[in-house]
Design a protein around this motif. Structure first.
Motif, mmCIF file in Angstrom:
data_model
loop_
_atom_site.group_PDB
_atom_site.id
_atom_site.type_symbol
_atom_site.label_atom_id
_atom_site.label_comp_id
_atom_site.label_asym_id
_atom_site.label_seq_id
_atom_site.Cartn_x
_atom_site.Cartn_y
_atom_site.Cartn_z
ATOM 1 N N HIS A 102 46.481 11.902 10.737
ATOM 2 C CA HIS A 102 47.382 10.807 11.108
ATOM 3 C C HIS A 102 46.522 9.557 10.995
ATOM 4 C CE1 HIS A 102 50.249 13.601 13.584
ATOM 5 N NE2 HIS A 102 50.129 13.946 12.323
ATOM 6 N N ASP A 103 46.556 8.946 9.838
ATOM 7 C CA ASP A 103 45.563 7.920 9.533
ATOM 8 C C ASP A 103 45.975 6.565 10.103
ATOM 9 O OD1 ASP A 103 43.039 7.767 8.270
ATOM 10 O OD2 ASP A 103 43.890 6.541 6.680
ATOM 11 N N ARG A 104 44.996 5.673 10.128
ATOM 12 C CA ARG A 104 45.285 4.309 10.547
ATOM 13 C C ARG A 104 46.173 3.622 9.515
ATOM 14 N NH1 ARG A 104 42.657 1.922 14.493
ATOM 15 N NH2 ARG A 104 40.677 2.700 15.328
ATOM 16 N N GLY A 105 46.948 2.652 9.957
ATOM 17 C CA GLY A 105 47.774 1.892 9.021
ATOM 18 C C GLY A 105 48.911 1.226 9.764
ATOM 19 N N GLY A 106 49.580 0.312 9.089
ATOM 20 C CA GLY A 106 50.692 -0.401 9.705
ATOM 21 C C GLY A 106 52.017 0.253 9.340
ATOM 22 N N ASP A 153 42.981 -0.845 11.291
ATOM 23 C CA ASP A 153 44.310 -0.449 10.792
ATOM 24 C C ASP A 153 44.587 -1.133 9.451
ATOM 25 O OD1 ASP A 153 44.945 1.153 12.927
ATOM 26 O OD2 ASP A 153 46.183 -0.328 13.958
ATOM 27 N N VAL A 154 44.259 -2.420 9.372
ATOM 28 C CA VAL A 154 44.534 -3.172 8.146
ATOM 29 C C VAL A 154 43.631 -2.681 7.011
ATOM 30 C CG1 VAL A 154 44.452 -5.462 7.070
ATOM 31 C CG2 VAL A 154 45.338 -5.208 9.408
ATOM 32 N N LEU A 155 42.326 -2.539 7.302
ATOM 33 C CA LEU A 155 41.395 -2.154 6.237
ATOM 34 C C LEU A 155 41.707 -0.762 5.702
ATOM 35 C CD1 LEU A 155 37.909 -3.377 7.563
ATOM 36 C CD2 LEU A 155 39.440 -4.501 5.969
ATOM 37 N N ARG A 156 42.016 0.159 6.585
ATOM 38 C CA ARG A 156 42.149 1.558 6.162
ATOM 39 C C ARG A 156 43.538 1.903 5.614
ATOM 40 N NH1 ARG A 156 39.397 5.398 10.635
ATOM 41 N NH2 ARG A 156 40.712 6.877 9.478
ATOM 42 N N HIS A 177 60.538 15.339 15.279
ATOM 43 C CA HIS A 177 59.321 14.556 14.980
ATOM 44 C C HIS A 177 59.619 13.493 13.926
ATOM 45 C CE1 HIS A 177 58.835 16.728 11.140
ATOM 46 N NE2 HIS A 177 59.039 17.865 11.800
ATOM 47 N N GLY A 178 58.654 12.592 13.729
ATOM 48 C CA GLY A 178 58.815 11.554 12.720
ATOM 49 C C GLY A 178 58.729 12.139 11.320
ATOM 50 N N THR A 179 59.161 11.369 10.323
ATOM 51 C CA THR A 179 59.171 11.872 8.945
ATOM 52 C C THR A 179 57.848 11.618 8.235
ATOM 53 O OG1 THR A 179 61.530 11.422 8.838
ATOM 54 C CG2 THR A 179 60.424 11.762 6.737
ATOM 55 N N SER A 180 57.158 10.535 8.602
ATOM 56 C CA SER A 180 56.014 10.119 7.790
ATOM 57 C C SER A 180 54.874 9.587 8.645
ATOM 58 C CB SER A 180 56.448 9.013 6.825
ATOM 59 O OG SER A 180 57.375 9.514 5.898
ATOM 60 N N HIS A 181 53.688 9.731 8.121
ATOM 61 C CA HIS A 181 52.517 9.066 8.700
ATOM 62 C C HIS A 181 51.542 8.788 7.576
ATOM 63 C CE1 HIS A 181 50.288 12.908 8.482
ATOM 64 N NE2 HIS A 181 51.356 13.490 8.995
ATOM 65 N N HIS A 182 50.641 7.847 7.827
ATOM 66 C CA HIS A 182 49.586 7.567 6.842
ATOM 67 C C HIS A 182 48.641 8.759 6.773
ATOM 68 C CE1 HIS A 182 50.444 3.318 6.086
ATOM 69 N NE2 HIS A 182 50.812 3.253 7.358
ATOM 70 N N LEU A 183 47.971 8.890 5.645
ATOM 71 C CA LEU A 183 47.044 10.003 5.423
ATOM 72 C C LEU A 183 45.753 9.442 4.835
ATOM 73 C CD1 LEU A 183 47.037 13.178 5.423
ATOM 74 C CD2 LEU A 183 47.638 13.033 3.009
ATOM 75 N N GLY A 184 44.627 9.945 5.301
ATOM 76 C CA GLY A 184 43.355 9.438 4.776
ATOM 77 C C GLY A 184 42.204 10.207 5.384
ATOM 78 N N LEU A 185 41.287 9.486 6.012
ATOM 79 C CA LEU A 185 40.178 10.164 6.690
ATOM 80 C C LEU A 185 40.698 10.945 7.889
ATOM 81 C CD1 LEU A 185 37.518 7.309 6.606
ATOM 82 C CD2 LEU A 185 37.382 9.491 5.389
ATOM 83 N N PRO A 224 32.082 13.445 12.210
ATOM 84 C CA PRO A 224 31.830 12.044 12.570
ATOM 85 C C PRO A 224 33.111 11.302 12.920
ATOM 86 C CG PRO A 224 31.350 12.450 10.230
ATOM 87 C CD PRO A 224 31.821 13.752 10.806
ATOM 88 N N ASP A 225 32.951 10.230 13.637
ATOM 89 C CA ASP A 225 34.059 9.325 13.906
ATOM 90 C C ASP A 225 34.490 8.713 12.562
ATOM 91 O OD1 ASP A 225 35.543 7.385 15.847
ATOM 92 O OD2 ASP A 225 34.545 6.111 14.374
ATOM 93 N N THR A 226 35.794 8.664 12.304
ATOM 94 C CA THR A 226 36.231 8.263 10.963
ATOM 95 C C THR A 226 36.036 6.770 10.708
ATOM 96 O OG1 THR A 226 38.479 8.211 11.821
ATOM 97 C CG2 THR A 226 37.830 10.176 10.588
ATOM 98 N N ASP A 227 36.110 5.931 11.741
ATOM 99 C CA ASP A 227 35.839 4.501 11.523
ATOM 100 C C ASP A 227 34.355 4.295 11.217
ATOM 101 O OD1 ASP A 227 38.413 3.292 11.874
ATOM 102 O OD2 ASP A 227 38.271 3.785 13.999
#
Ligand code: GLY
Ligand code: MN
Ligand code: MN
Length: 533
Positions: free
Chosen positions: A449-453, A266-269, A438-446, A69-72
């Motif tokens: 490369h998760d949504r986030g600020g 982005d804010v909610l997740r 490459h970059g060092t960090s990203h958000h993780l979740g559903l 499914p779409d994660t949003d």
């Protein structure tokens, strides 16, 4: 043969749609409801937001890819069936027969489809199990209730320019997308960059138009595929505010907004709730145990695929439903290919093996990397590079604290690697290089490369810290370093206090990895018949 013909016919009629409707041991219906309420609170009055679940993707002939499914959509609903659409209204609306502040459209129950592809929840199931009050079959979209363009100031959606490819399984989705695009006056232009540029022009007052023309000029340099866009070109080349106003007034009319919803998500997740953290921690723990078991089982002569298989088998033993992303197992030079997913080297000997894999647990994915010597012992060069990456990573993890700027982690880890590479003579001091591309960090979740600020870290954020050094053959350094590739990746929870390493169970130091690799594995005594073909 007969069965095959019958199968093909039936599949043609019902399509192939995968089964899992929702997680019984995942997030609760109440939790998903709080997320919808949180979005509603952020919406301007007299607007609606719409979420389309993912389309079904065909793999080969009658067979589709396993549905995801779409994660949003999942975040908002907990529902995992395709051909479903969620609508959230900014306030309760009166439709005559009923009042609603949200509506969900779902697949109908269909015994024949369910015989092939598994149970569907249908209208009643979505009401009872997922707690929605206003549920309709997807053929009712646009009919119940009737929605009119003039009833709303704005329609919020994510970018819908991708379209839906051929599969018959997506007919209902395609129809709903078409109707929504008419309703919201969705731009016919299918280039998301153009859509974004038009939105910018549309919302710019005449006194600021010269600035925006400059911004668009830079955008055109960055995205050459809008070079031929007449509207954008006219706006940029206009010589007076009046001319720019004319371009603005001639823009196609639309009430569709494809940016606001993405920003809200982005804010909610970004900040995970305790319920999400529990699921994420489990995904990560299972993945770390996979790394441990592989360290015990790994030996020279194994293939990359076999190593991948051991990781994924361990996750399945724990009941993980999926891989979070295609598993990466790269030995020797393959480790230098950042998203190497072929995993087709057989008979690994005397090499490092970079293993970047993550289990998915009730929708949430891990992202853990360990790099091990297949022989059980690092050689001198491998150990030097490994320890440099580890030093950089430890400094990065230490920074995962509330209030620290996200970008600071990248800056500090990169500086340590630059200094270390110079000390080892792999680069000259201050020399630009591509050994850490490459970059060092990203958000993780559903999403992996998760949504986030990317501002200051907040408690409840989960992010990766994953510096790496990759030295492909032919690099401008002593050949003794060639084909060494090391990445170490851990999943870190930001709290009010100390950083919490969720993947701590997977050994990380040279000594701990070598110790673990000495331990026996259940696979040591497991032999399969020889096949001489
Ligand atoms: N596994 C993909 C990443 O580390 O970002
Ligand atoms: Mn990662
Ligand atoms: Mn990774």
């Amino acid at each position: 043969m007969k069965r095959k013909v019958l199968t093909s016919l039936l599949i043609l009629i019902v399509g192939v749609i995968s089964a899992q409707t929702h997680f019984e041991d995942g997030l609760s219906a109440e939790w998903h409801k709080t997320r919808r309420e949180a979005l509603r609170e952020r919406m301007a009055p007299n607007t609606m937001a719409i979420f389309f679940n993912n389309s079904v993707k065909n793999r080969t002939n009658d067979v589709d890819y396993v549905y995801h499914p779409d994660t949003d959509f999942f975040y908002m609903t907990g529902f995992r069936e395709p051909n479903s659409v969620l609508i959230i209204f900014s306030e309760e609306r009166d439709f005559g027969d009923f009042k609603a502040d949200e509506i969900i459209y779902v697949q109908n129950r269909d015994p024949r489809a369910e015989m092939w592809n598994g149970k569907r929840l249908g209208v009643e199931g979505v009401k009872d199990i997922l707690g929605f009050e206003h549920v309709f079959v997807n053929s009712e979209f646009g009919v119940t209730p009737k929605l009119n363009t003039e009833d709303f100031d704005k329609f919020f959606s994510l970018d819908l320019s991708n379209g839906v490819a051929g599969s018959r399984s997506n007919l209902a989705l395609r129809k709903m997308l078409f109707q929504y695009k008419e309703l919201s006056q969705y731009p016919e232009e299918d280039n998301p960059v153009s859509i974004q540029a038009y939105e910018l022009i549309r919302t710019t007052e005449v006194e600021n138009s010269a600035n925006v023309a400059q911004i668009l000029g830079r955008m055109r340099q960055r995205f050459p595929d809008i070079e031929d866009d007449e509207i954008i070109n006219n706006y940029i080349s206009a010589t007076s505010p009046e001319e720019r106003l004319k371009v603005k007034e001639a823009l196609p009319r639309t009430k569709a907004d494809v940016q606001t919803l993405a920003q809200a998500m982005d804010v909610l997740r970004e900040v995970k709730t305790p319920e999400e953290i529990e699921l994420l921690a489990k995904a990560v723990k299972i993945s770390a145990i996979g790394q441990v078991e592989v360290m015990k089982a790994a030996k020279e002569g194994m293939s990359e695929r076999e190593i991948q298989g051991i990781h994924e088998f361990i996750w399945k033993r724990y009941g993980s439903e999926e891989i979070g992303y295609p598993s990466i197992v790269g030995a020797g030079h393959n480790g230098c290919i950042l998203h190497y997913v072929e995993n087709d080297m057989s008979n690994i000997s005397k090499r490092l093996v970079l293993m970047d894999l993550g289990a998915e647990w009730r929708g949430y994915t891990a992202d853990v990397t360990r790099t091990i010597p297949i022989s059980g012992e690092f050689n001198e060069e491998e150990e030097l590079i490994y320890n440099l990456v580890l030093k950089s990573q430890e400094a990065g993890i230490e920074l995962c604290r509330a209030g620290v700027e996200f970008g600071e982690i990248g800056r500090v880890t990169r500086q340590i690697i630059n200094e270390g590479l110079a000390e080892l003579g792999i680069i000259k001091e201050g020399e630009q290089h591509n050994y850490f591309p490459h970059g060092t960090s990203h958000h993780l979740g559903l999403d992996v490369h998760d949504r986030g600020g990317y501002g200051p870290l907040k408690p409840g954020v989960v992010l990766t810290v994953e510096p790496g050094i990759y030295i492909p053959e032919g690099s401008n350094c002593d050949p003794k370093w060639w084909n060494i590739a090391v990445r170490i990746e851990d999943d870190i929870l930001v709290t009010e206090g100390e950083p919490v390493n969720l993947s701590v169970d997977a050994p990380r130091t040279v000594a701990a990895i070598e110790e673990m690799m000495k331990l026996p594995s259940a696979l040591d005594t497991w032999t399969l018949p020889e096949i001489n073909q």
